[in-house]
Write a protein that holds these residues in place. Sequence first.
Motif, mmCIF file in Angstrom:
data_model
loop_
_atom_site.group_PDB
_atom_site.id
_atom_site.type_symbol
_atom_site.label_atom_id
_atom_site.label_comp_id
_atom_site.label_asym_id
_atom_site.label_seq_id
_atom_site.Cartn_x
_atom_site.Cartn_y
_atom_site.Cartn_z
ATOM 1 N N PHE A 30 0.860 -1.187 0.000
ATOM 2 C CA PHE A 30 0.000 0.000 0.000
ATOM 3 C C PHE A 30 0.895 1.236 0.000
ATOM 4 O O PHE A 30 1.573 1.523 0.981
ATOM 5 N N GLY A 31 0.906 1.969 -1.113
ATOM 6 C CA GLY A 31 1.720 3.174 -1.206
ATOM 7 C C GLY A 31 1.686 3.735 -2.608
ATOM 8 O O GLY A 31 1.013 3.203 -3.497
ATOM 9 N N ALA A 32 2.421 4.828 -2.820
ATOM 10 C CA ALA A 32 2.426 5.505 -4.115
ATOM 11 C C ALA A 32 3.236 4.722 -5.143
ATOM 12 O O ALA A 32 4.413 4.466 -4.944
ATOM 13 N N LEU A 33 2.585 4.357 -6.247
ATOM 14 C CA LEU A 33 3.268 3.722 -7.370
ATOM 15 C C LEU A 33 3.222 4.600 -8.608
ATOM 16 O O LEU A 33 3.943 4.359 -9.578
ATOM 17 N N THR A 34 2.361 5.618 -8.566
ATOM 18 C CA THR A 34 2.305 6.640 -9.611
ATOM 19 C C THR A 34 2.158 7.987 -8.924
ATOM 20 O O THR A 34 1.871 8.068 -7.736
ATOM 21 N N GLY A 35 2.361 9.064 -9.675
ATOM 22 C CA GLY A 35 2.224 10.399 -9.109
ATOM 23 C C GLY A 35 3.561 10.963 -8.659
ATOM 24 O O GLY A 35 4.615 10.346 -8.815
ATOM 25 N N SER A 36 3.515 12.142 -8.057
ATOM 26 C CA SER A 36 4.732 12.883 -7.733
ATOM 27 C C SER A 36 5.537 12.265 -6.602
ATOM 28 O O SER A 36 6.710 12.607 -6.408
ATOM 29 N N SER A 37 4.946 11.347 -5.840
ATOM 30 C CA SER A 37 5.653 10.735 -4.705
ATOM 31 C C SER A 37 5.957 9.259 -4.934
ATOM 32 O O SER A 37 6.191 8.515 -3.983
ATOM 33 N N ALA A 38 5.974 8.829 -6.190
ATOM 34 C CA ALA A 38 6.014 7.401 -6.493
ATOM 35 C C ALA A 38 7.367 6.735 -6.272
ATOM 36 O O ALA A 38 7.423 5.521 -6.050
ATOM 37 N N ALA A 39 8.454 7.491 -6.338
ATOM 38 C CA ALA A 39 9.780 6.851 -6.337
ATOM 39 C C ALA A 39 10.008 5.988 -5.095
ATOM 40 O O ALA A 39 10.457 4.834 -5.200
ATOM 41 N N LEU A 40 9.690 6.525 -3.913
ATOM 42 C CA LEU A 40 9.891 5.755 -2.694
ATOM 43 C C LEU A 40 8.950 4.551 -2.629
ATOM 44 O O LEU A 40 9.330 3.474 -2.160
ATOM 45 N N GLY A 41 7.726 4.734 -3.111
ATOM 46 C CA GLY A 41 6.777 3.627 -3.133
ATOM 47 C C GLY A 41 7.236 2.497 -4.037
ATOM 48 O O GLY A 41 7.097 1.315 -3.700
ATOM 49 N N ILE A 42 7.798 2.852 -5.175
ATOM 50 C CA ILE A 42 8.304 1.840 -6.103
ATOM 51 C C ILE A 42 9.458 1.070 -5.471
ATOM 52 O O ILE A 42 9.549 -0.155 -5.602
#
Length: 371
Positions: A30-42
């Motif tokens: 559960f986290g950002a995989l797209t959008g402006s904050s995605a890098a850490l989520g990926i």
Amino acid sequence: MALVASAAACGGGGEETAGGEACGSKIAFFGALTGSSAALGINENNGVKLAVDKYNKANPDCKVEQVELDSQGSPDQAPQLAQRAIDDEKILGIVGPAYSGESEAANPLFSEAGLVHITASATNPTLAQQKWPTFFRAVGNDLSQGPAAGTYIKNVLKAEKVYVIDDQSAYGAGLSDEVKKLLGATVVGTDKVQGEGKQTDFSASVTKVKSSGATVVFYGGYYQEAGLIRKQLTGAGVTATLVAGDGVNDPAYISSAGQTAAEGTILTCPCQPATRAKGTFAADYQALNGVAPGTYSDTAFDAANILLAGIKDGKSTREGLLEFVKGYSGEGVSATYKFTETGELDPAQVKVWAYKIQGGKVVPDQEIPKA
């Protein structure tokens, strides 16, 4: 995979027996995989992916499926994603939420549903203070990171004037508050900006920093805005060193700021360099994902392995897996894991590192002594 191998010996709770009952279970990221904050989520999702890949190769007759829940880092999207996970009865555990704001929105729902979740990166201290029984954190919180950042600014950079900016998020504001507490009168000014890609012009903040005479700027927030602030500071002739937390600790910050402007930035993280994780983690991660591990790749891998250890031990219900995690004690590639009553990582295991942008790359600088 040490975490899974030691599962039966170090888990707790549950009456389920090992075997086929847990086959076909799911864990979710559960986290950002797209959008402006995605890098850490990926970074984190790829760590979970590696854990599941290793588990399934070791257990070909009893595989586990990974579900990806892309929050885009937005608290507004978190409740519906949490409900989606809750409604899928095969999902027994969550790695995440990745960010503090979305955690505040999703965690009450997970708590009510009894769905265990281990965040690899959400560091706001207030999350544990809510006493959600399903909440666990695989890293230190900002009560360790904030003072460590302040200590570095004071003792290594020896700054006499510091300007503090935050993005008003649960994470950014909370981290900045801890830095300000330690630095005291050294802080000569503060400002607030908008995160989540809502602001791109930071000229007003740049003007305030320039007039303050600060030699260090601390930013509490995420890499996209931090990069733009650094770029605009440099463009205005401000040479103050930018210091920021783990939300900025990603190569995407360099892309946002530009390599020249980013050079010399200091980034903190309650995490060791992922490339220094134990065993073959770094090589295995690179082989599966085609990139080197980044910030929180290793802690997400460890968090996933704790959940997988419970499934391997036959915990086929949410209740059983929750009790297993509560009683868990084991060695991961990033740390030794044991949780307090409020779900925090054992404080003895918490380490905060400083990283530096050097030659266009994020490189380890030093472990910061505890304040």
